[in-house]
Design an enzyme around this catalytic site. Sequence first.
Site, PDB file in Angstrom:
ATOM      1  N   THR A  73       0.803  -1.459   0.042  1.00  0.00           N
ATOM      2  CA  THR A  73      -0.104   0.041  -0.104  1.00  0.00           C
ATOM      3  C   THR A  73       0.760   1.428  -0.076  1.00  0.00           C
ATOM      4  OG1 THR A  73      -0.155  -0.137   2.523  1.00  0.00           O
ATOM      5  CG2 THR A  73      -1.940  -1.037   1.266  1.00  0.00           C
TER       6      THR A  73
ATOM      7  N   GLY B  80      11.943 -10.415   3.643  1.00  0.00           N
ATOM      8  CA  GLY B  80      10.838  -9.494   3.813  1.00  0.00           C
ATOM      9  C   GLY B  80      10.901  -8.773   5.202  1.00  0.00           C
TER      10      GLY B  80
ATOM     11  N   ASP C  17       9.541   1.209   5.001  1.00  0.00           N
ATOM     12  CA  ASP C  17      10.672   0.849   5.430  1.00  0.00           C
ATOM     13  C   ASP C  17      11.565   1.960   6.016  1.00  0.00           C
ATOM     14  OD1 ASP C  17       9.364  -1.259   4.497  1.00  0.00           O
ATOM     15  OD2 ASP C  17      10.994  -1.948   2.993  1.00  0.00           O
TER      16      ASP C  17
END
Length: 447
Positions: free
Chosen positions: A58, A153, A200
Amino acid sequence: MSAADKHFVFLNTIYSQQVAGQRERYQQALQLFRSLYGEGEVHIFRAPGRVNLIGEHTDYNHGFVMPVALDRDTVVLARARADSQLHLSNVEAEFEICQFEITENIPLAPNNHWSNYARGVAQHLKHRLSRPIKGADLLVVAEAPWGVPRGAGLSSSSSLTIAIMLALTELNGWTGSTAEQVQLASDAEWYVGTRGGIMDHYISLEGQKNHALFLDCRPVAGSYQSQPIPLSEGYDLLIINSGVKHQNVGGGYNWRVAACRAGVGLLKAQFPEITHLRDVQSVPWEVLEPHLPEKQLVSELTAQGTDLDDIPTLVPEAVLEVRAKCRHVHSENERVQGAIEAMYQGNVTRLGQLLSAAHLSARDDYDISCAELELLQSFLQKQEAVLGSRLTGAGWGGCMVALSKRESSQELARAVQAYYHEATGIVAETFVCQASQGAGLLTTLTV
Ligand code: NG1
């Protein structure tokens, strides 16, 4: 307290466990730095990886995410140089030592070389400075078990990028706001080849101990809105690494970015002002769906005016699954909003349901799961101790995150490991997420 211990008091604040092991890690790194670069002043920077609780794919659509900063991190030891060279070493021998001149146009090193993250940061910092740049001697410390597992991930690349960015910006006296720092780091990862979002970098900088961070990835007046949300007492986030590695520099990730952009291009006919899928979040999906084809050729999309030129590996004959990809983004943003509410209400059952629903959407609509993750998911879904679980991160391997009853987490970890090993022959690393604080300069000392 000994003189050496005084240098490391920050360890007790940052790490909730195994502080003695961390101290040894930092001491060994300092010794290596001295043997590589000689005696003198050293600055120590640290940047955490993250686990994303909910809100996948998103961020580059300016949507909602809910990541947690981990106590697994990248540490960078740094010293300014008198010239504009960057010298880069790593405590892990597989990452070869390298050096390059910092210019406005630094060539990418071939074969996804690890130095590309430093090259990206250096080049983009150079663009932002109006004076000559100072180079640096850097040592990267991100080894197991303390470092962020790679290709899992959990944002190992962003923690490396942020730690190097903090080192180079500090040594060059560049101070940016969080949004400006996030932009620099994000530009650096675009340089490497991922058309990713800002989640991130933001969480690595702004993470808070014992909290998840709700982040709205749409910039407003040059900054982002975020809100720390306490993690539920009595429950753990158990992370299970499938051991299947993924890489975002390539087709899978970037093609999905393209499908979302194509959706925006097509929706512009009805909603001319929109720039990202987020801009139609308040429009019911049933209204949007008829405007989004199930599949469309890239050549047709570009002929209709969608700009996809900067997406690496995309070819005109590629087919993008526009509708399903946009549906995932739309429903995932709703789930993140539901998750905030559930967390504030202490409704862990609802939170768990949302995590499991997010997994289904990631699997069926975004198509980012794989056989190994599905094995883990089907096992986790049957466990009484698990309230909900999902793949986390970009997908195609990497980690699962399970919301589990704290008293059962260790037993659950052993059971899932045994099951997965039996089924695949792979030993899955498992650990309970310790939500840590965000990145920064830890200390400056002399070696
Ligand atoms: P990971 O899981 O670390 O590969 C990537 C992107 C995020 C986000 C997630 C999916 C980068 C640096 N990271 O993260 O921005 O899009 O996938 O939610 O691009």
